[in-house]
Design a protein around this motif. Structure first.
Motif, PDB file in Angstrom:
ATOM      1  N   ASN A 208       0.839  -1.196   0.000  1.00  0.00           N
ATOM      2  CA  ASN A 208       0.000   0.000   0.000  1.00  0.00           C
ATOM      3  C   ASN A 208       0.876   1.248   0.000  1.00  0.00           C
ATOM      4  O   ASN A 208       1.440   1.620   1.025  1.00  0.00           O
ATOM      5  CB  ASN A 208      -0.918  -0.008   1.227  1.00  0.00           C
ATOM      6  CG  ASN A 208      -1.852   1.188   1.258  1.00  0.00           C
ATOM      7  OD1 ASN A 208      -1.830   2.033   0.358  1.00  0.00           O
ATOM      8  ND2 ASN A 208      -2.674   1.274   2.286  1.00  0.00           N
ATOM      9  N   PHE A 209       0.981   1.870  -1.145  1.00  0.00           N
ATOM     10  CA  PHE A 209       1.736   3.129  -1.240  1.00  0.00           C
ATOM     11  C   PHE A 209       0.784   4.309  -1.373  1.00  0.00           C
ATOM     12  O   PHE A 209       1.105   5.325  -1.976  1.00  0.00           O
ATOM     13  CB  PHE A 209       2.712   3.070  -2.416  1.00  0.00           C
ATOM     14  CG  PHE A 209       3.897   2.188  -2.146  1.00  0.00           C
ATOM     15  CD1 PHE A 209       5.041   2.695  -1.545  1.00  0.00           C
ATOM     16  CD2 PHE A 209       3.856   0.844  -2.447  1.00  0.00           C
ATOM     17  CE1 PHE A 209       6.127   1.884  -1.279  1.00  0.00           C
ATOM     18  CE2 PHE A 209       4.939   0.019  -2.186  1.00  0.00           C
ATOM     19  CZ  PHE A 209       6.079   0.540  -1.600  1.00  0.00           C
ATOM     20  N   ARG A 210      -0.404   4.133  -0.814  1.00  0.00           N
ATOM     21  CA  ARG A 210      -1.395   5.200  -0.866  1.00  0.00           C
ATOM     22  C   ARG A 210      -1.823   5.577   0.541  1.00  0.00           C
ATOM     23  O   ARG A 210      -2.977   5.894   0.785  1.00  0.00           O
ATOM     24  CB  ARG A 210      -2.613   4.734  -1.674  1.00  0.00           C
ATOM     25  CG  ARG A 210      -2.287   4.365  -3.114  1.00  0.00           C
ATOM     26  CD  ARG A 210      -2.011   5.609  -3.923  1.00  0.00           C
ATOM     27  NE  ARG A 210      -1.743   5.321  -5.327  1.00  0.00           N
ATOM     28  CZ  ARG A 210      -2.674   5.131  -6.242  1.00  0.00           C
ATOM     29  NH1 ARG A 210      -3.931   5.144  -5.919  1.00  0.00           N
ATOM     30  NH2 ARG A 210      -2.354   4.912  -7.502  1.00  0.00           N
ATOM     31  N   GLN A 211      -0.883   5.479   1.482  1.00  0.00           N
ATOM     32  CA  GLN A 211      -1.254   5.793   2.852  1.00  0.00           C
ATOM     33  C   GLN A 211      -1.264   7.299   3.060  1.00  0.00           C
ATOM     34  O   GLN A 211      -0.696   8.057   2.294  1.00  0.00           O
ATOM     35  CB  GLN A 211      -0.267   5.124   3.818  1.00  0.00           C
ATOM     36  CG  GLN A 211      -0.310   3.606   3.722  1.00  0.00           C
ATOM     37  CD  GLN A 211       0.752   2.929   4.564  1.00  0.00           C
ATOM     38  OE1 GLN A 211       0.660   2.922   5.777  1.00  0.00           O
ATOM     39  NE2 GLN A 211       1.765   2.375   3.922  1.00  0.00           N
ATOM     40  N   ARG A 212      -1.913   7.681   4.139  1.00  0.00           N
ATOM     41  CA  ARG A 212      -1.958   9.109   4.445  1.00  0.00           C
ATOM     42  C   ARG A 212      -0.570   9.594   4.835  1.00  0.00           C
ATOM     43  O   ARG A 212       0.207   8.878   5.474  1.00  0.00           O
ATOM     44  CB  ARG A 212      -2.926   9.358   5.588  1.00  0.00           C
ATOM     45  CG  ARG A 212      -4.375   9.290   5.166  1.00  0.00           C
ATOM     46  CD  ARG A 212      -5.252   9.242   6.370  1.00  0.00           C
ATOM     47  NE  ARG A 212      -6.501   9.955   6.162  1.00  0.00           N
ATOM     48  CZ  ARG A 212      -7.411  10.106   7.127  1.00  0.00           C
ATOM     49  NH1 ARG A 212      -7.177   9.621   8.331  1.00  0.00           N
ATOM     50  NH2 ARG A 212      -8.523  10.746   6.898  1.00  0.00           N
ATOM     51  N   THR A 213      -0.290  10.824   4.470  1.00  0.00           N
ATOM     52  CA  THR A 213       1.034  11.391   4.718  1.00  0.00           C
ATOM     53  C   THR A 213       0.876  12.771   5.359  1.00  0.00           C
ATOM     54  O   THR A 213      -0.238  13.260   5.560  1.00  0.00           O
ATOM     55  CB  THR A 213       1.808  11.557   3.401  1.00  0.00           C
ATOM     56  OG1 THR A 213       1.082  12.479   2.577  1.00  0.00           O
ATOM     57  CG2 THR A 213       1.954  10.242   2.667  1.00  0.00           C
ATOM     58  N   VAL A 214       2.017  13.371   5.630  1.00  0.00           N
ATOM     59  CA  VAL A 214       2.004  14.756   6.094  1.00  0.00           C
ATOM     60  C   VAL A 214       1.282  15.635   5.077  1.00  0.00           C
ATOM     61  O   VAL A 214       0.517  16.527   5.424  1.00  0.00           O
ATOM     62  CB  VAL A 214       3.449  15.250   6.315  1.00  0.00           C
ATOM     63  CG1 VAL A 214       3.473  16.739   6.612  1.00  0.00           C
ATOM     64  CG2 VAL A 214       4.105  14.459   7.436  1.00  0.00           C
ATOM     65  N   GLY A 215       1.515  15.336   3.806  1.00  0.00           N
ATOM     66  CA  GLY A 215       0.890  16.117   2.741  1.00  0.00           C
ATOM     67  C   GLY A 215      -0.628  16.047   2.774  1.00  0.00           C
ATOM     68  O   GLY A 215      -1.311  17.072   2.683  1.00  0.00           O
ATOM     69  N   THR A 216      -1.180  14.828   2.914  1.00  0.00           N
ATOM     70  CA  THR A 216      -2.634  14.724   2.948  1.00  0.00           C
ATOM     71  C   THR A 216      -3.198  15.350   4.220  1.00  0.00           C
ATOM     72  O   THR A 216      -4.314  15.852   4.232  1.00  0.00           O
ATOM     73  CB  THR A 216      -3.098  13.248   2.850  1.00  0.00           C
ATOM     74  OG1 THR A 216      -2.474  12.493   3.893  1.00  0.00           O
ATOM     75  CG2 THR A 216      -2.740  12.647   1.518  1.00  0.00           C
ATOM     76  N   PHE A 217      -2.396  15.328   5.286  1.00  0.00           N
ATOM     77  CA  PHE A 217      -2.829  15.960   6.523  1.00  0.00           C
ATOM     78  C   PHE A 217      -2.993  17.463   6.319  1.00  0.00           C
ATOM     79  O   PHE A 217      -4.016  18.056   6.672  1.00  0.00           O
ATOM     80  CB  PHE A 217      -1.822  15.659   7.632  1.00  0.00           C
ATOM     81  CG  PHE A 217      -2.193  16.198   8.985  1.00  0.00           C
ATOM     82  CD1 PHE A 217      -3.428  15.917   9.554  1.00  0.00           C
ATOM     83  CD2 PHE A 217      -1.303  16.986   9.694  1.00  0.00           C
ATOM     84  CE1 PHE A 217      -3.766  16.413  10.805  1.00  0.00           C
ATOM     85  CE2 PHE A 217      -1.631  17.486  10.936  1.00  0.00           C
ATOM     86  CZ  PHE A 217      -2.863  17.204  11.494  1.00  0.00           C
ATOM     87  N   LEU A 218      -1.988  18.076   5.714  1.00  0.00           N
ATOM     88  CA  LEU A 218      -2.066  19.519   5.450  1.00  0.00           C
ATOM     89  C   LEU A 218      -3.227  19.832   4.515  1.00  0.00           C
ATOM     90  O   LEU A 218      -3.960  20.801   4.701  1.00  0.00           O
ATOM     91  CB  LEU A 218      -0.742  20.012   4.842  1.00  0.00           C
ATOM     92  CG  LEU A 218       0.476  19.881   5.766  1.00  0.00           C
ATOM     93  CD1 LEU A 218       1.760  20.222   5.021  1.00  0.00           C
ATOM     94  CD2 LEU A 218       0.315  20.781   6.992  1.00  0.00           C
TER      95      LEU A 218
END
Lengths: 643, 241
Positions: A208-218
């Motif tokens: 799964n390389f579609r996990q939430r990241t800092v980017g999606t958090f922002l």
């Protein structure tokens, strides 16, 4: 070599799919149908072969060229996928399977009703087919429609040992078409299936390389505000789960195939404008749910799992592994139409074209947004504080702003609110038992089971069956533990939903409630008892099972020959599970009364509670399992004993 | 990959229950009791500071089924003087006990250039809520007791660029001058590593590590001729199979 170390951004242009020309020792006398299929034919034509009743199938390793690499697949008579077999209802088919591998093999006729010793499951039906040996299947064909066949040994199903079955009805078909094509969908990988399981045991998010990241958090903060985003992260983190868990294995290693062809060019089906085309969709993938559409065409769904249904016009439908759907389309314009088949997690697609001439491709539409799991998928119901009947405690859920990417299901007026979890430790939540199906069921138009029952011809049960004590029925009380990561406190009826990522996408999507059988069910009896099974698992440990137990830790499910039982499935996990019962039909209780659809594979959504009726009319040992290959392999399997 | 079908008697011999079913030739239709082997080399790194460089590794390996595993841990440092120190090696029996936690018990051996010590070990390892990886181990011997806490957390900058804060703290009930161990919180080793998972199994990283000895341990270390305390620039490779 497990897989390319470089990420496959897209499978387009990177892989071609060619099967080798393996020696074909197919006796022409035995099977004219297959003999004429030249071994050099690289992929399925998808044109139906002529029907036959005797076949010789050579199971063998077949070189599969994938991009730069030469991989080995497992196929039949020189072909991966295996050739389409066409039978006639009423015939007795005889199929000799010769095993040219260095390991045991087997072939299971998925969805076919036959004597248990012909079902092809090693250990249950027979001892398997050892290397170098042969086995002859022989059974009468008593049904018609679209089915498929595949190996039930190790990872051979992943490696290419699957093919389509088309059975002509003895009488006039309910729906006629000018053209008839098989559309066999699958997921191909060079990786060794054993390595895939091992990787998932180490890290459930390996693919799964579609996990939430800092980017999606922002991004979410900008959209939904800081507090809502933080609360949402805390709600998921507090469960050690992630809304991005859609598929365990993804397009990072999978190439999605249509009739054995990669999406670079895909498969082409020819037509003349105005013709009615029957497309027999089969999901032969090991781990992938697909969403199917043909932009510009409305599809009439006319058959599900081999059984005719009232036509349902749809723009799109989801097909879980092992399900089959026949649709009829009628393109009137002389133009190419793309058959666009996205994986549920949107990491790739399979592709085909309906065209008036070869080598013309239609446009590829953009991928749809990736679905995200919601608290409904976590079994929180729809947050309306509905009463579910039975007694249970559920913590009051504080409401919070809905993340913008979470779409409410069509028929839900209330939004799905991610719950602020109040430090909720789900281990405190008892598994719900709902002994009384007919009361307190979710209110959905025309969906009350009670309502459905009342329409049935009230016929007295013919033969009373004494109910044996059943370890896996009723009062299943579950706690979280090694094999149970979570329990659904408020499992919900979701038959009226199309599925995560589909509801509310602006297209008419098929729902299980739409499926209405053409023919009335043959067994009007009320079920004598219920068998309640929770679909459970632990994604961190990659253990899957029923009622918190793996196959090897559990008793078989025992049914008395002739009895009619209700299976109640409660999905405590946050993933879909297509549950397949061998040998017997599963009559989905979807509100269609005596016209409930007969299925062999029932896809259970996350957080869902559904039921189906089973008439145990064929004795023997039958497999019962999740048709996601690696869920089955790690424990989501039961033996059903009918005696 | 080893895929033997096996079950330990410790796990209630599940096959007995299914024997009631007449499986053909005893063949099981699925093998859900397989044994898996994995190893994780979490730290394999060079550390540089004004005072010189050192090399450090920290890894674990396990072998077993869903419930029962043999678990090995090993870590150590090769200091500026070229000598192998901080050697800590554990052989543990690991048992799954809850959704996210395993209990581990076994032996810890301190083997390096210094005097060898042996401890009994018992601890917990797993995933605390909010995805924190944590280990808490308690050690005991005739020299007293000791404890170790380790924790780490993965922050996904992107799906392949992962920032990992990590810390390890060691506690001892008694000082052990010969091994440079002081009483109380003896030492801390912590780092902030940025790895790039170009492949899940091979991830190069850069980072900053900080280690320090406390209490008397500092004094002992200096007497042993190594002082690697303070902030180090670090780079290495995280790998597993």
């Amino acid at each position: 070599m497990v897989e390319s170390v470089f990420p496959k951004r897209t499978s387009i242009g990177r892989r071609r799919f060619v099967t080798g020309a393996a020696a074909l020792s197919c006796g022409a006398a035995m099977s004219p149908a297959l003999a004429r299929k030249a071994a050099t034919e690289s992929t399925l034509s998808a044109e139906l072969p002529e029907s036959a009743s005797s076949f010789l199938l050579n199971v063998e390793k077949i070189p599969v060229r994938v991009g730069e690499q030469h991989a080995k697949g497992v196929g039949i008579n020189g072909s991966v996928p295996a050739p389409t077999l066409r039978w006639r209802e009423g015939d007795t088919v005889e199929i000799q399977v010769r095993n040219h591998l260095h390991e045991d093999t087997s072939i299971h006729w998925h969805g076919i009703r036959l004597p248990a010793d012909m079902d092809g499951v090693p250990g249950l039906s027979f001892a398997g087919i050892p290397a170098g040996e042969a086995f002859t299947y022989r059974f009468p064909v008593r049904q018609s429609g679209t089915y498929w066949y595949h190996s039930h040994s190790g990872g051979q199903e992943q490696a290419g040992l699957y093919g389509a079955l088309v059975i002509d009805p003895a009488r006039r078909p309910a729906y006629t078409a000018d053209r008839d094509y098989v559309v066999l969908l699958s997921d191909w990988t060079d990786a060794d299936p054993m390595d895939i399981v091992s990787n998932l045991k180490f890290d459930g998010d390996y693919y799964n390389f579609r996990q939430r990241t800092v980017g999606t958090f922002l991004h979410d903060i900008r959209k939904d505000g800081l507090m809502a985003s933080v609360r949402d992260r805390l709600a998921w983190g507090g469960m050690n789960m992630a809304p991005t868990d859609i598929s365990d294995v993804s397009g990072i290693i999978y190439t999605y195939l249509m009739n054995g062809r990669s999406p670079e060019k895909g498969w082409t089906g020819l037509f003349r404008p105005g013709e009615r085309i029957r497309l027999r969709f089969i999901n032969a993938a090991s781990m992938t749910l697909f969403d199917v559409r043909i932009p510009g065409l409305t599809m009439q769904v006319v058959s599900a799992d081999g059984n005719d249904v009232e036509p349902v016009p749809v723009d799109e439908f989801r097909i879980a592994p092992a399900e089959t759907y026949d649709v009829i389309v009628q393109p009137t314009v002389d133009q190419p139409y793309t058959i666009f088949v996205q994986s549920e997690d949107r990491t790739g697609y399979a592709r085909g074209t309906l065209a008036t001439q070869e080598d013309v491709l239609g446009p590829i539409p953009p991928m749809d947004p990736r679905p995200l799991r919601t608290m409904t998928d976590m079994g929180m119901g729809d947050m309306k504080g509905m009463s579910m009947g039975g007694e249970h405690k559920s913590d009051p859920m504080a409401r919070m702003d809905m993340s913008s990417h979470e779409k409410a299901a069509e028929q839900d007026t209330a939004a799905h609110h991610p719950a602020a979890m109040h430090d909720m430790d789900m281990s405190d939540m008892p598994g719900m038992d709902m002994n009384d199906m007919s009361e307190g069921h979710m209110d959905m138009p025309g969906m009350s089971m009670h309502h459905a029952m009342s329409h049935q011809d009230s016929q007295k049960p013919q033969n009373k069956v004494s109910v044996m004590p059943q370890p896996e029925s009723h009062l299943v009380s579950l706690q979280t533990g090694v094999e149970v990561q979570s329990l659904a406190p408020q499992p919900k009826n979701r038959l009226g939903e199309a599925g995560d990522g589909l509801d509310g996408n602006g297209r008419r999507c098929l729902r299980y409630t739409d499926l209405r059988a053409l023919k009335r069910g043959i067994d009007p009896r009320e079920p004598s008892r219920e068998i309640e099974l929770h679909l459970t698992g632990n994604m961190e440990r990659f253990i899957w099972g029923f009622n918190g137990k793996k196959f090897s830790e559990a008793e078989p499910i025992r049914l008395a020959l002739g009895e009619r039982v209700r299976f109640v499935l409660i999905n405590d996990t946050m993933m879909e599970h297509p549950i397949h019962l061998h040998g017997l039909w599963s009559e989905l209780e979807n509100g269609q009364g005596t016209f409930q659809p007969y299925k062999h594979t029932v896809n259970v959504k996350p957080g869902e509670r559904l039921s189906y009726l089973v008439s145990a009319d064929t004795p023997g040992l039958w497999a019962y399992h999740c048709h996601l290959l690696y869920h089955m392999d790690t424990g989501m399997f039961r033996t059903v004993v009918v005696s | 990959m080893i895929a033997a079908s096996w079950s330990l008697s410790a796990h209630a011999a599940p096959m007995n229950r299914t024997m009631a079913v007449p499986y053909v030739k005893g063949i099981m239709p699925v093998m859900d009791q397989r044994v898996y082997v994995h190893a994780l080399l979490d730290q394999f790194e060079a550390r540089y500071s004004g005072a010189g460089g050192q090399f450090r590794y920290d890894g674990q390996a396990w072998f077993g089924s869903d419930y029962n595993k043999l678990w090995l841990k090993s870590e150590g440092t090769v200091g500026t003087d070229g000598r192998f120190g901080d050697g800590d090696h554990e052989i543990l029996y690991d048992r799954s006990i809850s959704r996210y936690f395993d209990v581990q018990s076994g032996v810890r051996l301190d083997i390096d250039h210094g005097p060898t010590r042996a401890w009994g070990a018992i601890g917990l390892q797993g995933l605390v809520l909010y995805f924190f990886d944590a280990e808490a181990t308690f050690y005991f011997s005739d020299r007293g007791v000791a404890g170790r806490l380790t924790g780490s957390y993965d922050i996904f900058i992107t799906n392949r660029l992962i920032l990992q804060p990590q810390a390890e703290l060691n506690f001892y009930s008694n000082s052990d001058p010969a091994r440079g161990v002081g009483r109380g919180l003896s030492d801390i080793d912590t780092g902030l590593r940025l790895r790039y998972e170009w492949h899940r199994k091979i991830a190069p990283y850069i980072g900053i590590t900080y280690s320090n000895m406390f209490d008397k341990s500092m004094f002992f270390r200096e007497n042993n001729g190594k002082n690697n305390s303070g902030v180090n620039f670090t780079f290495g490779i995280r790998s597993w199979f």
